[in-house]
Structure formats: structure tokens, C-alpha cells
Design a protein around this motif. Structure first.
Motif, PDB file in Angstrom:
ATOM      1  N   VAL A   1       0.864  -1.184   0.000  1.00 21.36           N
ATOM      2  CA  VAL A   1       0.000   0.000   0.000  1.00 21.36           C
ATOM      3  C   VAL A   1       0.897   1.228   0.000  1.00 21.36           C
ATOM      4  O   VAL A   1       1.715   1.407   0.912  1.00 21.36           O
ATOM      5  N   GLY A   2       0.775   2.043  -1.035  1.00 26.14           N
ATOM      6  CA  GLY A   2       1.565   3.268  -1.123  1.00 26.14           C
ATOM      7  C   GLY A   2       2.962   3.036  -1.628  1.00 26.14           C
ATOM      8  O   GLY A   2       3.367   3.560  -2.662  1.00 26.14           O
ATOM      9  N   ALA A   3       3.735   2.224  -0.941  1.00 30.55           N
ATOM     10  CA  ALA A   3       5.108   1.941  -1.331  1.00 30.55           C
ATOM     11  C   ALA A   3       5.530   0.627  -0.687  1.00 30.55           C
ATOM     12  O   ALA A   3       4.995   0.227   0.352  1.00 30.55           O
TER      13      ALA A   3
ATOM     14  N   GLN B   1       5.940   1.408 -10.011  1.00 29.49           N
ATOM     15  CA  GLN B   1       7.177   1.909  -9.417  1.00 29.49           C
ATOM     16  C   GLN B   1       6.845   3.044  -8.452  1.00 29.49           C
ATOM     17  O   GLN B   1       5.859   3.775  -8.644  1.00 29.49           O
ATOM     18  N   THR B   2       7.677   3.171  -7.419  1.00 31.89           N
ATOM     19  CA  THR B   2       7.551   4.281  -6.477  1.00 31.89           C
ATOM     20  C   THR B   2       8.804   5.137  -6.578  1.00 31.89           C
ATOM     21  O   THR B   2       9.918   4.651  -6.363  1.00 31.89           O
TER      22      THR B   2
ATOM     23  N   GLN C   1       3.885   7.372  -6.561  1.00 27.42           N
ATOM     24  CA  GLN C   1       3.611   6.015  -7.026  1.00 27.42           C
ATOM     25  C   GLN C   1       3.067   6.094  -8.449  1.00 27.42           C
ATOM     26  O   GLN C   1       2.113   6.823  -8.727  1.00 27.42           O
ATOM     27  N   VAL C   2       3.674   5.288  -9.355  1.00 23.52           N
ATOM     28  CA  VAL C   2       3.314   5.298 -10.771  1.00 23.52           C
ATOM     29  C   VAL C   2       2.855   3.899 -11.184  1.00 23.52           C
ATOM     30  O   VAL C   2       3.535   2.909 -10.893  1.00 23.52           O
ATOM     31  N   SER C   3       1.703   3.823 -11.858  1.00 23.24           N
ATOM     32  CA  SER C   3       1.215   2.560 -12.418  1.00 23.24           C
ATOM     33  C   SER C   3       0.935   2.764 -13.894  1.00 23.24           C
ATOM     34  O   SER C   3       0.211   3.700 -14.280  1.00 23.24           O
TER      35      SER C   3
END
Length: 554
Positions: free
Chosen positions: A128-130, A453-454, A463-465
Motif C-alpha cells: 500500500v503506497g510503497a 514503481q515508487t 507512485q506510478v502505475s
């Protein structure tokens, strides 16, 4: 030497041959497990999600049943994040989670029972988050089986098969082919032994299922563990088998102790119904229930078992009683009928075996390169040897020489029994081995191609999806957090994409703010390769952060 002593030795020789023909291979092998496979989860294994979910969903390749307190979700600090009891619907397990979960990596550990009664265990993680260091598991995460339990399971299955042989075929021969003048006490002992073996193996199977599914020792079983087994599908089917065996024992008494021909047709009809019901309990606790076509597989497997029991049980009666005791006239009447029965049973065996192999293996690679497939080939080789011997015995029966001089035929029948005892052994191991379709289910299961990736800087964590991370249209999700993992409001977002290998520079990615800290965008990435992304997030009139990343687009 008294006739009773000779007869008793014949019976013991048959039983010893059936048992000793297999126990060596059984003791050298332990049962396999995990016949179901985890093919998907939500959140996906290894993924990073922006917000804590309220549940975890696990999807398996076949239907499963829960084991009490064997599914756990651990928070990053090691505390339990699951709340309430998991639920199962077919092949999908849902685990409710408590609210307010913190950022970091969560560990999901599971142990369930697959449709064919084997335990399945493993772990997945999500963040969650990172991502952070995953918590240490508090229970076994593999399919551990106690060595004693592992050795006893195939032995118990073999005893059940042997009992079926000593029950079905002898009852059929005694009811329809037995000469009136011959005493029935010898066959009666064989049939009672068969009843005892089936009942004993069933009780043993019920006991072993608890430590097998829980991964505990043979004598670490509690009353609650046994209650859970009895409440499962496996337990229900095994109780039905016990009930059928008890009912059959009462109906068989007139056949075994009364005068020849004294049994009623109604009793024989009821025995037939009970026999079919008993045969169905074997596939209902094995591979057929989890096959792509379970209805067909259950019927085919029951046919396979029934044909085997008729053929081998009839051979036992021939070897131990009819060939030594019947006269030439009686054998001249019995052997042609038995030969036709045997031919029909062998034909059913071949048909059912081929259909089973096609369903469970399905590919040439699975037949050659899997343990299950190689066991099938071993069975085929042994079956070919038995068929060659059986063909020779059929030739003797047709020539009528066997009725006059039964000695050669008796030796041939003994050879058939010896080989088929090993076939039963291979079968007992085969039902514990996962079929190739299980591995195929894992390979064909849903695979997430999302790039997660975070990115971090002194002022923010981003955070990138990117989905589906393939050439063509892609969606991008951006989530901004402060360094201490709190949502960070962003006033303005900017993003560009570049592919230096193709000299594509600074393709603008239009972004839309969804919430204060969440933005989405769509971009066409025309070529596969290592794409470079640059993201700029302005948080105030004067503060902004620019972060870059490289993502592999397939």
C-alpha cells in the motif's frame, strides 16, 4: 494335508501376493500435493496499490475448501490485518480486512484444500503506497506433510483398491458362476477380507486427512480437526462409503452363509446398486472432481475401477478356488463365460484409461515430461504385459484344454495377478501426483503486465502505475504522498514520455486530476522498448518536484 488347510493357504497366498507386490514401491515414495494452483489475486502478487483494500481475493485453478485459521494477512508491522472469517465460492476465496491499514508491504499466507482433497499452500505480497520489508510469516508457508503421514496415505489407498478387488469380483463370481456343490467358506473369507480392507482403508483415510491437510503429525490430531474433516466434502463421501460397506455386509450374509442359490434377486439387485454407489466414492475424492469435465471424469473413473475389480477379483477366484476345485465339466461351463466377462472388463479398462489420460494429460509434452505422464506410460507398459498373458489364457480357454488340465491356466492367472498387483501400486501413487493440467493452469493463469514503481525525492513520494505496459494505448495512474506516507495535494501535473532508441522525444501525456493527490492519463506508446517518463508535480505556487523513471514496454 487337510483340504481346509490347503484352501486357507491358497487364500493367504493370494492376499500376500496382492500386498507384497506393491509395498516396496509405496514405501519408496511420498505423496505429492497441491493439485490446485493459485492463478490470480486481488491485489495482484507484488503489486503496489494507492489505498488499503477492504479485502483480499485469491483465485485458484479449481474449487477449494477452507481450513480453519489457515489464511492470514499480516500488516507491515506484523499484526493481523484480516478481520472475520474468510469465505469461499468455488475457486475464489475472499479474506475481509480491517480498515485503516498503513502503508507498506502486506503478506498473505494461505493453506486450503483443493477439490481432489490435497492441501494447497503459499504466500503472496502486496504493498500500500510503497513497498517495504515484508513481515515474517507466523505459520508454515509451504505444503509440508509429515513423512509418516505421507507414507501411509498411498498404502491406505492401495489397501482400499485391494479390498475392492477382493469384494466386487468374488461376489459376482459367487452369485453367478459358483458351482452348487462347492463349499462357499473359502470365497466367503476372501469377501469378508475385502470388506474389512475397504472399511479399514476408509477409516484410515479419514484419520490421515486431518494431519495431511494441516501439515501436522499422525498423533497430533484433535477432535475438532476430525470434526472439520467429517464436515468437508471428502469426509461426507468417505462416510457414504462406510455406510454402503456396512449395508453390503448385511446383504451379503445370505450369499456367503446360506445354501447355493438361496439369495434373492432383490438382494442381488440391491448389492448391484450399492456396488455402483461405492465405486463412485473413489472418483468423488480424487482428480475427476477437479477435471475440466467432472461429470464425464467421475463416470469414466468409476467404470475404470469397476472393470478392474471385476477382472482381478475374478482372477483371484479362478486361481484360489475354481481351477483347483472345480471338475472338468464345471470348468467347461464356467471358463467360456468368464472369458467373455474378462474380455468385456479389459475393453472397459482400455476405453476408460484412454479417456482419463486424454482429460488429465491432454498433450504429448505432458505425457513425456511430467511424473504423472510417465506413471501413465508405466501403467500402459504393465497393462500391455497383462494383456499378452490374458490373450494366451483366452486361447487356452477356447481350446477347451484348460478345463481338462487347469494347471497351465492357473500359472497364467498367477502371472496376471502378479503384474496387476504392481499396476494397482502405480495407480495408488498416481492418484497422489498432480496431473499436467495443474501446471498448465498456472502457466495460462492471468499474468499482470502492469508496471508499478515508487519514485522518491526529498519532498514527495510518487507512485506510478502503467497498464498494460504494452505497445499501443496505455493508462497511467499517479499518486502523490509526503515522505511520511500521507496524501500530498498536487496543484498541477505534467508528464512526458520518450523512447531514445527510436528518437522519440517528449511525447506529452495529458493528465486529469481525480483527487487532490491522484491523476490519470492515457498515452499511445507506438513501439516496445525502454521508455523514459518524466513527471512534474507542482504542490504550491513556488514548490514543485520532477521525477523520472524507465519502464519496459513489451
Amino acid at each position: 494335508m487337510p483340504v481346509k488347510t490347503i484352501e486357507r493357504r491358497r487364500v493367504l497366498a493370494v492376499l500376500a501376493g496382492l500386498l507384497l507386490g506393491l509395498f516396496g514401491p509405496l514405501l519408496a515414495a511420498a505423496p505429492a500435493s497441491a493439485h490446485a494452483a493459485l492463478v490470480g489475486s486481488d491485489p495482484a502478487n507484488g503489486s503496489v496499490v494507492p489505498d488499503a483494500p477492504n479485502r483480499v481475493t485469491l483465485t485458484f485453478s479449481e474449487s477449494v475448501q477452507l481450513i480453519s485459521d489457515k489464511i492470514q494477512v499480516l500488516a507491515p508491522d506484523g499484526s493481523r490485518a484480516d478481520q472475520g472469517e474468510p469465505t469461499v465460492s468455488g475457486s475464489q476465496v475472499t479474506v475481509p480486512l480491517r480498515s485503516g491499514g498503513g502503508r507498506g508491504t502486506y503478506l498473505v499466507s494461505y493453506r486450503v484444500t483443493s477439490a481432489d482433497s490435497h492441501p494447497v499452500a503459499g504466500t503472496i505480497t502486496y504493498s500500500v503506497g510503497a513497498a517495504s520489508t515484508p513481515p515474517a510469516p507466523t505459520q508454515e508457508t509451504g505444503v509440508e506433510v509429515d513423512p509418516v503421514v505421507g507414507a501411509l496415505i498411498p498404502i491406505g489407498k492401495y489397501l482400499g483398491y485391494a479390498g475392492l478387488v477382493l469384494l466386487v469380483g468374488p461376489v459376482l463370481v459367487l452369485a453367478l458362476l459358483w458351482p452348487h456343490r462347492l463349499d462357499r467358506r473359502g470365497p466367503g473369507r476372501v469377501i469378508w477380507t475385502g470388506i474389512g480392507l475397504v472399511a479399514g482403508s476408509t477409516l484410515l483415510g479419514l484419520w490421515l486427512q486431518a494431519p495431511y491437510t494441516l501439515g501436522t503429525g499422525l498423533f497430533e490430531v484433535t477432535v475438532d480437526d476430525l470434526r472439520d474433516v467429517l464436515a468437508s466434502t471428502f469426509g461426507a463421501v468417505m462416510l457414504v462409503r462406510l455406510g454402503v460397506i456396512v449395508a453390503a455386509a448385511f446383504l451379503l450374509r445370505p450369499l456367503l452363509t446360506g445354501p447355493a442359490g438361496g439369495e434373492s434377486r432383490l438382494d442381488l439387485a440391491l448389492l448391484g446398486v450399492l456396488g455402483v454407489t461405492a465405486l463412485a466414492t473413489w472418483p468423488l475424492t480424487g482428480h475427476p472432481t477437479a477435471s475440466p469435465v467432472p461429470g464425464v471424469s467421475v463416470v469414466i473413473d468409476a467404470l475404470h475401477l469397476g472393470a478392474m475389480a471385476v477382472w482381478l477379483g475374478g482372477l483371484v477366484m479362478l486361481f484360489a478356488f475354481l481351477l483347483p476345485r472345480a471338475d472338468a465339466r464345471e470348468l467347461g461351463a464356467i471358463l467360456p463365460i468368464w472369458s467373455r466377462w474378462a474380455a468385456a472388463a479389459v475393453g472397459a479398462l482400455i476405453f476408460a484409461g484412454v479417456v482419463q489420460a486424454l482429460i488429465e494429460v491432454s498433450t504429448l509434452d505432458g505425457l513425456i515430461n511430467s511424473t504423472y505422464g510417465r506413471m501413465i506410460l508405466a501403467k500402459v507398459g504393465l497393462a500391455a504385459a497383462v494383456l499378452a498373458v490374458a490373450a494366451f489364457s483366452r486361447k487356452l480357454v477356447k481350446s477347451r484344454a484348460a478345463a481338462e488340465t487347469p494347471g497351465p491356466l492357473r500359472r497364467i492367472v498367477l502371472a496376471e495377478l502378479a503384474i496387476t498387483a504392481v499396476v494397482l501400486g502405480v495407480t495408488s501413487l498416481l492418484v497422489q501426483e498432480p496431473p499436467p493440467r495443474t501446471a498448465q493452469a498456472v502457466e495460462s493463469g492471468p499474468v499482470s503486465t502492469t508496471v508499478d514503481q515508487t519514485l522518491t525525492s526529498e519532498k514527495m513520494s510518487l507512485q506510478v502505475s502503467i497498464f498494460p505496459a504494452q505497445a499501443g494505448n496505455n493508462s497511467i495512474h499517479l499518486y502523490a504522498y509526503t515522505p511520511d506516507s500521507k496524501p500530498l495535494p498536487v496543484v498541477e501535473w505534467k508528464a512526458t514520455a520518450s523512447l531514445p532508441a527510436k528518437n522519440l522525444e517528449n511525447i506529452e501525456v495529458p493528465l486529469l486530476r481525480i483527487t487532490d493527490f491522484h491523476a490519470i492519463g492515457d498515452v499511445n506508446l507506438p513501439y516496445p522498448g525502454d521508455w523514459e517518463f518524466k513527471f512534474t508535480a507542482r504542490t504550491t505556487e513556488i514548490d514543485q518536484s520532477t521525477l523520472t523513471m524507465t519502464a519496459k514496454i513489451s
